[in-house]
Design an enzyme around this catalytic site. Structure first.
Site, PDB file in Angstrom:
ATOM      1  N   THR A 135      -9.666  -2.001   1.318  1.00  0.00           N
ATOM      2  CA  THR A 135      -8.555  -2.923   1.585  1.00  0.00           C
ATOM      3  C   THR A 135      -8.864  -3.841   2.768  1.00  0.00           C
ATOM      4  O   THR A 135      -9.626  -3.469   3.673  1.00  0.00           O
ATOM      5  CB  THR A 135      -7.282  -2.088   1.905  1.00  0.00           C
ATOM      6  OG1 THR A 135      -6.311  -2.925   2.518  1.00  0.00           O
ATOM      7  CG2 THR A 135      -7.581  -0.950   2.892  1.00  0.00           C
ATOM      8  N   ASP A 136      -8.242  -5.013   2.763  1.00  0.00           N
ATOM      9  CA  ASP A 136      -8.406  -5.938   3.900  1.00  0.00           C
ATOM     10  C   ASP A 136      -7.758  -5.371   5.168  1.00  0.00           C
ATOM     11  O   ASP A 136      -8.028  -5.852   6.271  1.00  0.00           O
ATOM     12  CB  ASP A 136      -7.824  -7.321   3.567  1.00  0.00           C
ATOM     13  CG  ASP A 136      -6.338  -7.304   3.212  1.00  0.00           C
ATOM     14  OD1 ASP A 136      -5.732  -6.212   3.131  1.00  0.00           O
ATOM     15  OD2 ASP A 136      -5.773  -8.396   3.010  1.00  0.00           O
ATOM     16  N   GLU A 137      -6.912  -4.336   5.008  1.00  0.00           N
ATOM     17  CA  GLU A 137      -6.209  -3.804   6.189  1.00  0.00           C
ATOM     18  C   GLU A 137      -7.172  -3.172   7.193  1.00  0.00           C
ATOM     19  O   GLU A 137      -6.820  -2.970   8.351  1.00  0.00           O
ATOM     20  CB  GLU A 137      -5.120  -2.803   5.764  1.00  0.00           C
ATOM     21  CG  GLU A 137      -4.147  -3.452   4.800  1.00  0.00           C
ATOM     22  CD  GLU A 137      -2.878  -2.678   4.522  1.00  0.00           C
ATOM     23  OE1 GLU A 137      -2.484  -1.835   5.347  1.00  0.00           O
ATOM     24  OE2 GLU A 137      -2.272  -2.935   3.472  1.00  0.00           O
ATOM     25  N   TYR A 160      -3.119   4.770   7.678  1.00  0.00           N
ATOM     26  CA  TYR A 160      -3.666   4.422   6.354  1.00  0.00           C
ATOM     27  C   TYR A 160      -4.948   3.607   6.500  1.00  0.00           C
ATOM     28  O   TYR A 160      -6.001   3.971   5.963  1.00  0.00           O
ATOM     29  CB  TYR A 160      -2.625   3.637   5.533  1.00  0.00           C
ATOM     30  CG  TYR A 160      -3.229   2.902   4.350  1.00  0.00           C
ATOM     31  CD1 TYR A 160      -3.773   3.607   3.273  1.00  0.00           C
ATOM     32  CD2 TYR A 160      -3.273   1.499   4.314  1.00  0.00           C
ATOM     33  CE1 TYR A 160      -4.342   2.944   2.186  1.00  0.00           C
ATOM     34  CE2 TYR A 160      -3.847   0.832   3.234  1.00  0.00           C
ATOM     35  CZ  TYR A 160      -4.377   1.554   2.176  1.00  0.00           C
ATOM     36  OH  TYR A 160      -4.949   0.890   1.113  1.00  0.00           O
ATOM     37  N   LYS A 164      -8.935   4.450   5.569  1.00  0.00           N
ATOM     38  CA  LYS A 164      -9.746   3.648   4.631  1.00  0.00           C
ATOM     39  C   LYS A 164     -11.002   3.121   5.333  1.00  0.00           C
ATOM     40  O   LYS A 164     -12.085   3.100   4.756  1.00  0.00           O
ATOM     41  CB  LYS A 164      -8.931   2.474   4.071  1.00  0.00           C
ATOM     42  CG  LYS A 164      -7.777   2.867   3.161  1.00  0.00           C
ATOM     43  CD  LYS A 164      -8.217   3.543   1.875  1.00  0.00           C
ATOM     44  CE  LYS A 164      -8.882   2.607   0.882  1.00  0.00           C
ATOM     45  NZ  LYS A 164      -9.181   3.290  -0.407  1.00  0.00           N
TER      46      LYS A 164
HETATM   47  P1  NAD Z   1      -1.554   4.359  -5.808  1.00  0.00           P
HETATM   48  O1  NAD Z   1      -0.939   5.073  -4.669  1.00  0.00           O
HETATM   49  O2  NAD Z   1      -0.669   3.638  -6.781  1.00  0.00           O
HETATM   50  O3  NAD Z   1      -2.444   5.358  -6.675  1.00  0.00           O
HETATM   51  C1  NAD Z   1      -3.273   6.314  -6.101  1.00  0.00           C
HETATM   52  C2  NAD Z   1      -3.735   7.264  -7.199  1.00  0.00           C
HETATM   53  O4  NAD Z   1      -4.622   8.224  -6.607  1.00  0.00           O
HETATM   54  C3  NAD Z   1      -2.598   8.069  -7.840  1.00  0.00           C
HETATM   55  O5  NAD Z   1      -2.770   8.094  -9.238  1.00  0.00           O
HETATM   56  C4  NAD Z   1      -2.755   9.467  -7.251  1.00  0.00           C
HETATM   57  O6  NAD Z   1      -2.307  10.489  -8.118  1.00  0.00           O
HETATM   58  C5  NAD Z   1      -4.257   9.519  -7.048  1.00  0.00           C
HETATM   59  N1  NAD Z   1      -4.648  10.484  -6.004  1.00  0.00           N
HETATM   60  C6  NAD Z   1      -4.114  10.620  -4.763  1.00  0.00           C
HETATM   61  N2  NAD Z   1      -4.726  11.620  -4.115  1.00  0.00           N
HETATM   62  C7  NAD Z   1      -5.676  12.121  -4.938  1.00  0.00           C
HETATM   63  C8  NAD Z   1      -6.644  13.147  -4.826  1.00  0.00           C
HETATM   64  N3  NAD Z   1      -6.755  13.888  -3.715  1.00  0.00           N
HETATM   65  N4  NAD Z   1      -7.473  13.377  -5.873  1.00  0.00           N
HETATM   66  C9  NAD Z   1      -7.372  12.641  -7.014  1.00  0.00           C
HETATM   67  N5  NAD Z   1      -6.464  11.665  -7.182  1.00  0.00           N
HETATM   68  C10 NAD Z   1      -5.625  11.399  -6.153  1.00  0.00           C
HETATM   69  O7  NAD Z   1      -2.602   3.357  -5.159  1.00  0.00           O
HETATM   70  P2  NAD Z   1      -3.040   1.889  -5.621  1.00  0.00           P
HETATM   71  O8  NAD Z   1      -2.112   0.908  -5.058  1.00  0.00           O
HETATM   72  O9  NAD Z   1      -3.325   1.903  -7.070  1.00  0.00           O
HETATM   73  O10 NAD Z   1      -4.412   1.758  -4.814  1.00  0.00           O
HETATM   74  C11 NAD Z   1      -5.641   2.210  -5.368  1.00  0.00           C
HETATM   75  C12 NAD Z   1      -6.746   1.994  -4.364  1.00  0.00           C
HETATM   76  O11 NAD Z   1      -6.843   0.619  -4.029  1.00  0.00           O
HETATM   77  C13 NAD Z   1      -6.536   2.744  -3.055  1.00  0.00           C
HETATM   78  O12 NAD Z   1      -7.787   3.247  -2.645  1.00  0.00           O
HETATM   79  C14 NAD Z   1      -6.042   1.675  -2.102  1.00  0.00           C
HETATM   80  O13 NAD Z   1      -6.426   1.975  -0.784  1.00  0.00           O
HETATM   81  C15 NAD Z   1      -6.772   0.450  -2.624  1.00  0.00           C
HETATM   82  N6  NAD Z   1      -6.098  -0.841  -2.389  1.00  0.00           N
HETATM   83  C16 NAD Z   1      -4.787  -1.010  -2.754  1.00  0.00           C
HETATM   84  C17 NAD Z   1      -4.195  -2.255  -2.574  1.00  0.00           C
HETATM   85  C18 NAD Z   1      -2.766  -2.505  -3.013  1.00  0.00           C
HETATM   86  O14 NAD Z   1      -2.233  -3.583  -2.758  1.00  0.00           O
HETATM   87  N7  NAD Z   1      -2.106  -1.573  -3.681  1.00  0.00           N
HETATM   88  C19 NAD Z   1      -4.913  -3.318  -2.020  1.00  0.00           C
HETATM   89  C20 NAD Z   1      -6.258  -3.093  -1.658  1.00  0.00           C
HETATM   90  C21 NAD Z   1      -6.824  -1.855  -1.856  1.00  0.00           C
HETATM   91  P1  TYD Z   2       3.664  -2.904   1.526  1.00  0.00           P
HETATM   92  O1  TYD Z   2       3.998  -3.288   0.121  1.00  0.00           O
HETATM   93  O2  TYD Z   2       4.036  -1.541   2.003  1.00  0.00           O
HETATM   94  O3  TYD Z   2       2.112  -3.185   1.709  1.00  0.00           O
HETATM   95  P2  TYD Z   2       1.201  -3.183   3.068  1.00  0.00           P
HETATM   96  O4  TYD Z   2       1.981  -2.606   4.169  1.00  0.00           O
HETATM   97  O5  TYD Z   2       0.057  -2.320   2.661  1.00  0.00           O
HETATM   98  O6  TYD Z   2       0.834  -4.616   3.283  1.00  0.00           O
HETATM   99  O7  TYD Z   2       4.359  -3.940   2.501  1.00  0.00           O
HETATM  100  C1  TYD Z   2       4.098  -5.334   2.401  1.00  0.00           C
HETATM  101  C2  TYD Z   2       4.854  -6.014   3.519  1.00  0.00           C
HETATM  102  O8  TYD Z   2       6.258  -5.869   3.288  1.00  0.00           O
HETATM  103  C3  TYD Z   2       4.591  -5.393   4.885  1.00  0.00           C
HETATM  104  O9  TYD Z   2       4.571  -6.448   5.853  1.00  0.00           O
HETATM  105  C4  TYD Z   2       5.793  -4.505   5.129  1.00  0.00           C
HETATM  106  C5  TYD Z   2       6.905  -5.221   4.394  1.00  0.00           C
HETATM  107  N1  TYD Z   2       7.981  -4.363   3.839  1.00  0.00           N
HETATM  108  C6  TYD Z   2       9.319  -4.624   4.130  1.00  0.00           C
HETATM  109  O10 TYD Z   2       9.651  -5.563   4.870  1.00  0.00           O
HETATM  110  N2  TYD Z   2      10.271  -3.807   3.591  1.00  0.00           N
HETATM  111  C7  TYD Z   2       9.962  -2.760   2.787  1.00  0.00           C
HETATM  112  O11 TYD Z   2      10.897  -2.017   2.341  1.00  0.00           O
HETATM  113  C8  TYD Z   2       8.595  -2.510   2.473  1.00  0.00           C
HETATM  114  C9  TYD Z   2       8.201  -1.370   1.592  1.00  0.00           C
HETATM  115  C10 TYD Z   2       7.631  -3.344   3.022  1.00  0.00           C
END
Ligand code: NAD
Ligand code: TYD
Length: 352
Positions: A135-137, A160, A164
């Site tokens: 992630t970019d975070e 988090y 990562k």
């Molecule tokens: P999510 O929380 O929706 O899904 C995570 C999945 O991992 C779930 O299916 C969960 O059951 C599984 N999981 C959790 N712990 C586990 C374990 N110990 N063993 C096996 N499976 C396990 O997450 P997401 O939003 O789909 O993100 C997927 C990946 O992409 C993550 O690594 C996250 O850091 C990365 N990512 C997410 C975003 C975003 O915007 N959502 C952006 C950049 C990177």
């Molecule tokens: P989120 O979807 O949790 O992603 P991330 O924190 O990984 O970027 O949140 C996106 C943005 O929205 C973040 O600045 C936090 C804000 N946010 C709210 O203002 N209210 C909410 O209830 C949630 C879940 C997030």
């Protein structure tokens, strides 16, 4: 025929990736390994569950025996590691599980892949690759100017993003020390179908539809760089096949929006198309997130120039597609928000 071991494939991005890959490529096999935490849902994979190229195994990525077994029973070519605890707010209230899954789980996968793929001292089966979905975070927070590039120093703030970043460093170490072929992708915020409604966009869609307050953290002027999930899946596919081993690729579509803009866009669409009684009166500014990163913004030039990737879904289209998906899949929302979600919501938002 290439075999992909996809971890976390029952989550938001993982399930979109599996669906995308099976549609895009005929000659592949996908093994989905997921522990099915609160964020994993096999309903997401209904459309592919009978596809003979797809199989599911419930296992924890920290479980050495279970992962070794998968490697010994299958000729795995690629590991694509999506499995993670992914929600910043949860990491603030309960960091330990983030260390376990995101750091120790990744190291376990690296150990298993290294052992299974090794054909000599730091020599591996040809063509294999470990892809770490990051992630970019990990880069921390930006001021009003500039973007994250692949050489921006890591400066994570939340538990988090720290977990990562740690995982990324282990993946890099396995390349630098043992020459394990790998890539790391760092993507901006995703949105689209199957996203768990703890994250901003699906949470707000669900709340507007239910006439619930919309909890905007602080002033709501924090900026995220939103990317439609399918564009992320396309980028990962391209990095697996074309990314240079050992390299990091940032993924983002130059689509920066404030949180308030996102919330108002959702309200306006639902007001105009679904229910004219909703409105901005639902917005409630609540206590800010601890250590809240102000702005994320990705410079995607490397993946564009080296691999020819570009995002295909403009935000205006993607957000409408997403809202419509949540409208058409009320059952899915109902299932994932019953039970544990209610307790989570109460704990996270009641005293804010
Ligand atoms: P999510 O929380 O929706 O899904 C995570 C999945 O991992 C779930 O299916 C969960 O059951 C599984 N999981 C959790 N712990 C586990 C374990 N110990 N063993 C096996 N499976 C396990 O997450 P997401 O939003 O789909 O993100 C997927 C990946 O992409 C993550 O690594 C996250 O850091 C990365 N990512 C997410 C975003 C975003 O915007 N959502 C952006 C950049 C990177
Ligand atoms: P989120 O979807 O949790 O992603 P991330 O924190 O990984 O970027 O949140 C996106 C943005 O929205 C973040 O600045 C936090 C804000 N946010 C709210 O203002 N209210 C909410 O209830 C949630 C879940 C997030």
């Amino acid at each position: 025929m290439k075999t992909y071991l996809v971890t976390g494939g029952a989550g938001f991005i993982g399930s979109n990736f599996i669906i995308y890959m099976l549609k895009k490529h005929k000659d592949i096999k996908i093994i989905n390994v997921d522990a099915l935490t609160y964020a994993g849902n096999l309903e997401n994979l209904k459309s592919v569950e009978n596809d003979p190229r797809y199989s599911f195994v419930q296992a924890d990525i920290c479980d050495r025996q279970a992962i070794n077994k998968l490697f010994s029973e299958n000729e795995v070519d690629y590991v694509v590691n999506f499995a993670a605890e992914s929600h910043v707010d949860r990491s603030i209230s309960d960091p330990d599980i983030f260390v376990k899954t995101n750091v120790l789980g990744t190291v376990n996968l690296l150990n298993c892949a290294r052992a299974a793929w090794s054909v000599g001292d730091d020599v591996y089966k040809p063509g294999v690759k470990f892809l770490q979905v990051s992630t970019d975070e990990v880069y921390g927070s930006l001021g009003p100017e500039g973007y994250f590039t692949e050489t921006t120093p890591l400066d994570p703030h939340s538990p988090y993003s720290s977990s990562k970043a740690s995982a990324d460093l282990f993946v890099k170490a396995y390349h630098d020390t043992y020459k394990l072929p790998m890539n790391i992708t760092r993507c901006s915020n995703n949105y689209g179908p199957y996203q768990f409604p703890e994250k901003l966009i699906p949470l707000m869609i669900n709340n507007v539809l239910n006439h619930k307050e919309l909890p905007v953290y602080g002033d709501g002027m924090q900026i995220r760089d939103w990317l439609y999930v399918e564009d992320h899946c396309k980028a990962i596919d391209m990095v697996i096949s074309g990314g240079k081993a050992g390299e990091v690729y940032n993924i983002g579509g130059h689509n920066e929006r404030t949180n308030l803009f996102i919330v108002k866009t959702i309200i306006n669409y639902i007001k105009e198309n679904v229910d004219d009684t909703v409105g901005e009166h639902l917005i409630r500014h609540v206590k800010d997130r601890k250590g809240h990163d102000r702005r994320y913004g990705i410079d995607p030039e490397k993946i564009k120039n080296e691999l020819g990737w570009y995002p295909e879904t403009p935000f205006e289209k993607g957000i409408v597609k997403t809202i419509k998906w949540y409208l058409e899949n009320r059952d899915w929302v109902e299932h994932v928000t019953s039970g544990e979600y209610q307790k989570y919501y109460e704990k996270m938002y009641s005293n804010r």
